[in-house]
Design a protein around this motif. Structure first.
Motif, PDB file in Angstrom:
ATOM      1  N   THR A 154      13.959 -12.368   8.800  1.00 47.58           N
ATOM      2  CA  THR A 154      13.327 -13.665   9.051  1.00 47.58           C
ATOM      3  C   THR A 154      11.819 -13.499   9.158  1.00 47.58           C
ATOM      4  OG1 THR A 154      14.025 -13.330  11.326  1.00 47.58           O
ATOM      5  CG2 THR A 154      15.113 -15.070  10.139  1.00 47.58           C
ATOM      6  N   ARG A 155      11.369 -12.278   9.447  1.00 47.41           N
ATOM      7  CA  ARG A 155       9.928 -12.024   9.513  1.00 47.41           C
ATOM      8  C   ARG A 155       9.700 -10.574   9.134  1.00 47.41           C
ATOM      9  NH1 ARG A 155       9.384 -14.645  15.585  1.00 47.41           N
ATOM     10  NH2 ARG A 155       8.267 -16.499  14.940  1.00 47.41           N
ATOM     11  N   VAL A 156       8.625 -10.304   8.394  1.00 45.75           N
ATOM     12  CA  VAL A 156       8.195  -8.913   8.219  1.00 45.75           C
ATOM     13  C   VAL A 156       6.680  -8.928   8.065  1.00 45.75           C
ATOM     14  CG1 VAL A 156       8.939  -8.927   5.768  1.00 45.75           C
ATOM     15  CG2 VAL A 156       8.411  -6.774   6.871  1.00 45.75           C
ATOM     16  N   GLU A 157       6.030  -8.500   9.131  1.00 43.71           N
ATOM     17  CA  GLU A 157       4.574  -8.627   9.249  1.00 43.71           C
ATOM     18  C   GLU A 157       3.937  -7.251   9.359  1.00 43.71           C
ATOM     19  OE1 GLU A 157       2.683 -11.821   9.966  1.00 43.71           O
ATOM     20  OE2 GLU A 157       4.420 -12.364   8.762  1.00 43.71           O
ATOM     21  N   LEU A 158       2.829  -7.068   8.650  1.00 43.37           N
ATOM     22  CA  LEU A 158       2.074  -5.810   8.743  1.00 43.37           C
ATOM     23  C   LEU A 158       0.910  -5.978   9.722  1.00 43.37           C
ATOM     24  CD1 LEU A 158       1.182  -2.968   7.521  1.00 43.37           C
ATOM     25  CD2 LEU A 158      -0.356  -4.318   6.087  1.00 43.37           C
ATOM     26  N   LEU A 159       0.769  -5.029  10.629  1.00 46.51           N
ATOM     27  CA  LEU A 159      -0.457  -4.912  11.432  1.00 46.51           C
ATOM     28  C   LEU A 159      -0.988  -3.513  11.166  1.00 46.51           C
ATOM     29  CD1 LEU A 159       1.172  -7.203  12.996  1.00 46.51           C
ATOM     30  CD2 LEU A 159      -0.112  -6.503  14.995  1.00 46.51           C
ATOM     31  N   ASP A 160      -2.210  -3.387  10.645  1.00 44.27           N
ATOM     32  CA  ASP A 160      -2.680  -2.035  10.364  1.00 44.27           C
ATOM     33  C   ASP A 160      -3.151  -1.362  11.662  1.00 44.27           C
ATOM     34  OD1 ASP A 160      -5.227  -3.068  10.771  1.00 44.27           O
ATOM     35  OD2 ASP A 160      -6.053  -2.279   8.904  1.00 44.27           O
ATOM     36  N   ALA A 161      -3.512  -0.069  11.559  1.00 41.80           N
ATOM     37  CA  ALA A 161      -3.811   0.708  12.772  1.00 41.80           C
ATOM     38  C   ALA A 161      -4.947   0.062  13.573  1.00 41.80           C
ATOM     39  CB  ALA A 161      -4.187   2.133  12.382  1.00 41.80           C
ATOM     40  N   GLU A 162      -5.962  -0.469  12.869  1.00 42.22           N
ATOM     41  CA  GLU A 162      -7.107  -1.090  13.561  1.00 42.22           C
ATOM     42  C   GLU A 162      -6.661  -2.350  14.307  1.00 42.22           C
ATOM     43  OE1 GLU A 162      -7.059   0.221  10.644  1.00 42.22           O
ATOM     44  OE2 GLU A 162      -8.683   1.693  10.646  1.00 42.22           O
ATOM     45  N   THR A 163      -5.721  -3.096  13.714  1.00 44.79           N
ATOM     46  CA  THR A 163      -5.214  -4.308  14.386  1.00 44.79           C
ATOM     47  C   THR A 163      -4.486  -3.913  15.669  1.00 44.79           C
ATOM     48  OG1 THR A 163      -4.810  -5.233  12.195  1.00 44.79           O
ATOM     49  CG2 THR A 163      -3.911  -6.445  14.058  1.00 44.79           C
ATOM     50  N   ILE A 164      -3.649  -2.877  15.572  1.00 44.14           N
ATOM     51  CA  ILE A 164      -2.891  -2.465  16.763  1.00 44.14           C
ATOM     52  C   ILE A 164      -3.867  -2.001  17.857  1.00 44.14           C
ATOM     53  CG2 ILE A 164      -1.170  -0.850  17.670  1.00 44.14           C
ATOM     54  CD1 ILE A 164       0.357  -2.336  15.719  1.00 44.14           C
ATOM     55  N   ALA A 165      -4.912  -1.283  17.454  1.00 46.95           N
ATOM     56  CA  ALA A 165      -5.893  -0.828  18.453  1.00 46.95           C
ATOM     57  C   ALA A 165      -6.541  -2.032  19.140  1.00 46.95           C
ATOM     58  CB  ALA A 165      -6.945   0.054  17.789  1.00 46.95           C
ATOM     59  N   ALA A 166      -6.897  -3.053  18.349  1.00 47.61           N
ATOM     60  CA  ALA A 166      -7.533  -4.253  18.922  1.00 47.61           C
ATOM     61  C   ALA A 166      -6.554  -4.976  19.855  1.00 47.61           C
ATOM     62  CB  ALA A 166      -8.000  -5.188  17.803  1.00 47.61           C
ATOM     63  N   VAL A 167      -5.289  -5.074  19.442  1.00 47.97           N
ATOM     64  CA  VAL A 167      -4.272  -5.738  20.270  1.00 47.97           C
ATOM     65  C   VAL A 167      -4.072  -4.953  21.573  1.00 47.97           C
ATOM     66  CG1 VAL A 167      -1.786  -6.211  20.416  1.00 47.97           C
ATOM     67  CG2 VAL A 167      -3.072  -6.949  18.408  1.00 47.97           C
ATOM     68  N   ASN A 168      -4.023  -3.617  21.476  1.00 46.23           N
ATOM     69  CA  ASN A 168      -3.858  -2.793  22.687  1.00 46.23           C
ATOM     70  C   ASN A 168      -4.980  -3.063  23.692  1.00 46.23           C
ATOM     71  OD1 ASN A 168      -1.475  -1.577  21.975  1.00 46.23           O
ATOM     72  ND2 ASN A 168      -2.413   0.299  21.191  1.00 46.23           N
ATOM     73  N   GLU A 169      -6.220  -3.122  23.168  1.00 44.49           N
ATOM     74  CA  GLU A 169      -7.374  -3.370  24.058  1.00 44.49           C
ATOM     75  C   GLU A 169      -7.281  -4.771  24.677  1.00 44.49           C
ATOM     76  OE1 GLU A 169     -11.123  -3.118  21.914  1.00 44.49           O
ATOM     77  OE2 GLU A 169     -10.442  -1.184  21.117  1.00 44.49           O
ATOM     78  N   TYR A 170      -6.970  -5.752  23.823  1.00 42.12           N
ATOM     79  CA  TYR A 170      -7.036  -7.156  24.240  1.00 42.12           C
ATOM     80  C   TYR A 170      -5.898  -7.520  25.185  1.00 42.12           C
ATOM     81  CZ  TYR A 170      -7.288 -12.277  23.484  1.00 42.12           C
ATOM     82  OH  TYR A 170      -7.389 -13.638  23.626  1.00 42.12           O
ATOM     83  N   MET A 171      -4.699  -6.935  24.938  1.00 43.95           N
ATOM     84  CA  MET A 171      -3.514  -7.358  25.683  1.00 43.95           C
ATOM     85  C   MET A 171      -2.964  -6.266  26.591  1.00 43.95           C
ATOM     86  SD  MET A 171      -1.557  -9.617  22.881  1.00 43.95           S
ATOM     87  CE  MET A 171      -0.559 -10.356  24.156  1.00 43.95           C
ATOM     88  N   ASP A 172      -3.751  -5.177  26.718  1.00 43.09           N
ATOM     89  CA  ASP A 172      -3.340  -4.096  27.599  1.00 43.09           C
ATOM     90  C   ASP A 172      -1.955  -3.553  27.231  1.00 43.09           C
ATOM     91  OD1 ASP A 172      -3.823  -2.345  29.593  1.00 43.09           O
ATOM     92  OD2 ASP A 172      -3.094  -3.645  31.216  1.00 43.09           O
ATOM     93  N   HIS A 203       0.697 -12.666  17.244  1.00 45.16           N
ATOM     94  CA  HIS A 203      -0.024 -13.934  17.171  1.00 45.16           C
ATOM     95  C   HIS A 203      -1.417 -13.845  17.780  1.00 45.16           C
ATOM     96  CE1 HIS A 203       2.580 -16.486  14.988  1.00 45.16           C
ATOM     97  NE2 HIS A 203       3.557 -16.533  15.872  1.00 45.16           N
ATOM     98  N   ASN A 204      -1.630 -12.848  18.658  1.00 46.48           N
ATOM     99  CA  ASN A 204      -2.955 -12.731  19.287  1.00 46.48           C
ATOM    100  C   ASN A 204      -3.897 -11.817  18.519  1.00 46.48           C
ATOM    101  OD1 ASN A 204      -3.298 -14.397  21.610  1.00 46.48           O
ATOM    102  ND2 ASN A 204      -1.561 -13.312  22.489  1.00 46.48           N
ATOM    103  N   SER A 205      -3.464 -11.318  17.364  1.00 43.47           N
ATOM    104  CA  SER A 205      -4.299 -10.323  16.683  1.00 43.47           C
ATOM    105  C   SER A 205      -5.645 -10.907  16.255  1.00 43.47           C
ATOM    106  CB  SER A 205      -3.544  -9.693  15.508  1.00 43.47           C
ATOM    107  OG  SER A 205      -2.840 -10.658  14.794  1.00 43.47           O
ATOM    108  N   PHE A 206      -5.671 -12.182  15.857  1.00 42.74           N
ATOM    109  CA  PHE A 206      -6.929 -12.832  15.454  1.00 42.74           C
ATOM    110  C   PHE A 206      -7.897 -12.870  16.646  1.00 42.74           C
ATOM    111  CE2 PHE A 206      -9.394 -16.804  15.182  1.00 42.74           C
ATOM    112  CZ  PHE A 206      -9.887 -16.784  13.887  1.00 42.74           C
ATOM    113  N   PHE A 207      -7.370 -13.254  17.805  1.00 45.40           N
ATOM    114  CA  PHE A 207      -8.215 -13.343  19.000  1.00 45.40           C
ATOM    115  C   PHE A 207      -8.599 -11.953  19.502  1.00 45.40           C
ATOM    116  CE2 PHE A 207      -5.527 -17.158  18.867  1.00 45.40           C
ATOM    117  CZ  PHE A 207      -6.528 -18.086  18.668  1.00 45.40           C
ATOM    118  N   ALA A 208      -7.712 -10.958  19.280  1.00 49.19           N
ATOM    119  CA  ALA A 208      -8.010  -9.576  19.691  1.00 49.19           C
ATOM    120  C   ALA A 208      -9.228  -9.065  18.920  1.00 49.19           C
ATOM    121  CB  ALA A 208      -6.798  -8.682  19.446  1.00 49.19           C
ATOM    122  N   LEU A 209      -9.268  -9.398  17.636  1.00 51.71           N
ATOM    123  CA  LEU A 209     -10.423  -8.957  16.836  1.00 51.71           C
ATOM    124  C   LEU A 209     -11.683  -9.676  17.315  1.00 51.71           C
ATOM    125  CD1 LEU A 209     -11.601  -7.396  14.398  1.00 51.71           C
ATOM    126  CD2 LEU A 209     -11.215  -9.459  13.050  1.00 51.71           C
ATOM    127  N   ALA A 210     -11.570 -10.975  17.555  1.00 50.78           N
ATOM    128  CA  ALA A 210     -12.741 -11.752  18.006  1.00 50.78           C
ATOM    129  C   ALA A 210     -13.274 -11.191  19.327  1.00 50.78           C
ATOM    130  CB  ALA A 210     -12.354 -13.224  18.156  1.00 50.78           C
TER     131      ALA A 210
END
Ligand SMILES: Cc1cc2nc3c(=O)[nH]c(=O)nc-3n(C[C@H](O)[C@H](O)[C@H](O)COP(=O)(O)OP(=O)(O)OC[C@H]3O[C@@H](n4cnc5c(N)ncnc54)[C@H](O)[C@@H]3O)c2cc1C
Length: 458
Positions: free
Chosen positions: A245-263, A319-326
């Motif tokens: 039903t979903r298959v989404e890619l988050l690259d390594a930089e996205t995951i790093a940003a999400v980790n920082e933003y969402m702990d 869903h927060n990856s856009f805001f994590a980058l910002a």
């Protein structure tokens, strides 16, 4: 001198709903991206189709530009009133007209947010699947032919819209489509208005498809040695017939940003966020097949969540990856590329994008609806540095050229707005005269969202 506001107050007799207050004008002057804003002259908040029709008929007579506005979450300058005039904020057309569980359908006014429709549908065990990252309005989503993480299974907005009520530039109300789930009756004007970005008419009501909520759902996070491997695994999963039903890619930089933003502490490697839904036995089989396919591409971590709370945490991160980058780049403006390519071209396209972003030294993250061959390079831009904007645009040019050379498109889901007009011309130059003819047919005075999709035709 009778002001535009005074004239509009004759049609919408409510001081609070016809505003030229600075904060209201400012709130309707820009989007969330790098595109330069422009103040409208007045913002009108209609509460009925009749009011929309009256405002449009007046604007058409007086040749005043009108920009329809939903939640303002579009990403290519779509809602910026570049020629001034009226912004028609449809957020108060917010009534869920009815939910018909026996038909798997709902009829809503255009300003209903997707979250509100989902809440109403959920009480019948149903869902509306299209989920752009923002809580957009259903009218705005139809107007951009939006899609989201579940499009790989259910399709985007055009697949969900059965019927529309649309007010044309001169105030005429038309109702293309029907409540039947299929039709061969005449030209598909319903499909034309979906994706027309407020340039051909104002959508006031939509009849939409709903779906049963699957009995069992499992969400997976699988990480891979590189983005190419992650994309090849996604393509193989789709090809194997597994019911994702979903298959989404988050690259390594996205995951790093999400980790920082969402702990969070996710492994900072290219990852697929995958979901299956169906019967318990079906989902278990799909899970095992997917684990095996991921293994072929060197998957080094495969974790799954069956409980609602764990799944929600996982998708919240996506869903927060856009805001994590910002959040990583305060004071910067954002730009998102949006190419889509045939599935077989996806791994190379994403590898090319990563290599070009790195070669340009850009702080970029890649997020992909990889089951649809669609991915975004999300970029941050220094608004005070024109060279930085030019460099980001040059990267986008490279990605679009790569995609078009392989049978792809410049926009998988965000649309054209102001930002992709040149790319649309590059992709479909031979169709532009037909687009212009349609524009003249529905909006002969060029009042509806001028300067979007097509260069100014006033
Ligand atoms: C964090 C984030 C994530 C996003 N993720 C996705 C994603 O995954 N997929 C995706 O497709 N998009 C995504 N988007 C973009 C955005 O959410 C979609 O474009 C959405 O469909 C816009 O809906 P809206 O109600 O905000 O419309 P607006 O931005 O208000 O308007 C969009 C366009 O439609 C026109 N319009 C609005 N309402 C009407 C109407 N009733 N009748 C006629 N024209 C109208 C406007 O004039 C404008 O041209 C994302 C945006 C953000 C901020």
């Amino acid at each position: 001198v009778v002001t535009l506001r005074a004239e509009l107050l004759e049609l919408v007799p409510d001081e609070a709903r016809v505003s030229d207050g600075v904060s209201v004008l400012e709130g309707h002057s820009a989007d969330l991206t790098y595109h330069a804003g422009r103040m409208p002259d007045v913002v009108v908040f209609p509460t009925s189709t009749e009011e929309v029709a009256a405002v449009l008929a007046h604007a058409n007579r007086e040749r005043v530009p009108v920009v329809p506005y939903g939640a303002g979450s579009s990403l290519e300058g779509h809602v910026i009133p570049v020629a001034g005039g009226i912004v028609l904020d449809l957020s108060r057309l917010d009534r869920i007209v009815d939910v018909r569980p026996a038909d798997l359908q709902a009829t809503v006014q255009a300003g209903v947010p997707r979250s509100a429709l989902n809440a109403a549908a959920a009480s019948h065990g149903l869902q509306f699947p299209v989920d752009p990252g923002a809580d957009a309005t259903l009218g705005g989503m139809a107007a951009t032919n939006a899609s989201g993480t579940t499009t790989v299974r259910y399709g985007g907005m055009r697949a969900q819209v059965l019927a529309l009520e649309v007010v044309l530039a001169d105030g005429t109300v038309i109702r293309p489509g029907s409540r039947a789930v299929k039709t061969s009756a005449g030209y598909d004007l319903r499909g034309l208005f979906v994706g027309s970005e407020g340039t051909l008419g104002v959508i006031t009501e939509l009849t939409l498809r709903l779906y049963g909520i699957p009995e069992h759902t499992v969400a997976v996070r699988a990480s891979f040695p590189d983005v190419g491997a992650a994309c090849r695994a996604a393509v193989a999963m789709i090809g194997s017939g597994v019911m994702v039903t979903r298959v989404e890619l988050l690259d390594a930089e996205t995951i790093a940003a999400v980790n920082e933003y969402m702990d969070r502490t996710y492994a900072e490697a290219p990852s697929l966020f995958i979901e299956f839904g169906g019967t318990e036995a079906g989902v278990a089989g799909d899970l095992e097949a997917t684990r095996e396919i991921a293994g072929w591409e060197g998957c080094d971590s495969f974790e799954f969540e069956t409980q609602q709370e764990g799944r929600a945490r996982l998708w919240e991160a996506r869903h927060n990856s856009f805001f994590a980058l910002a959040a990583r780049s305060p004071g910067k403006a954002s730009m998102s590329t949006d190419v889509a390519v045939p599935l077989s071209e996806l791994p190379a396209a994403v590898e090319f994008a990563r290599a070009r972003a790195d070669a340009r030294g850009r702080n970029a993250v890649i997020i992909g609806h990889v089951g649809d061959g669609n991915f975004h390079v999300a970029l941050t831009i220094d608004p005070a540095d024109p060279a930085d904007l030019e460099d980001a645009k040059a990267l986008n040019d490279e990605l679009v050229e790569f995609a078009l050379a392989r049978g792809g498109t410049c926009s998988g889901e965000h649309g054209i707005g102001l930002g992709k007009i040149a790319y649309l011309e590059q992709e479909h130059g031979d169709l532009i005269p037909y687009y212009r003819a349609l524009k003249r047919l529905f909006d002969p005075n060029g009042i509806l969202n001028p300067g979007k999709i097509l260069r100014e035709v006033r």
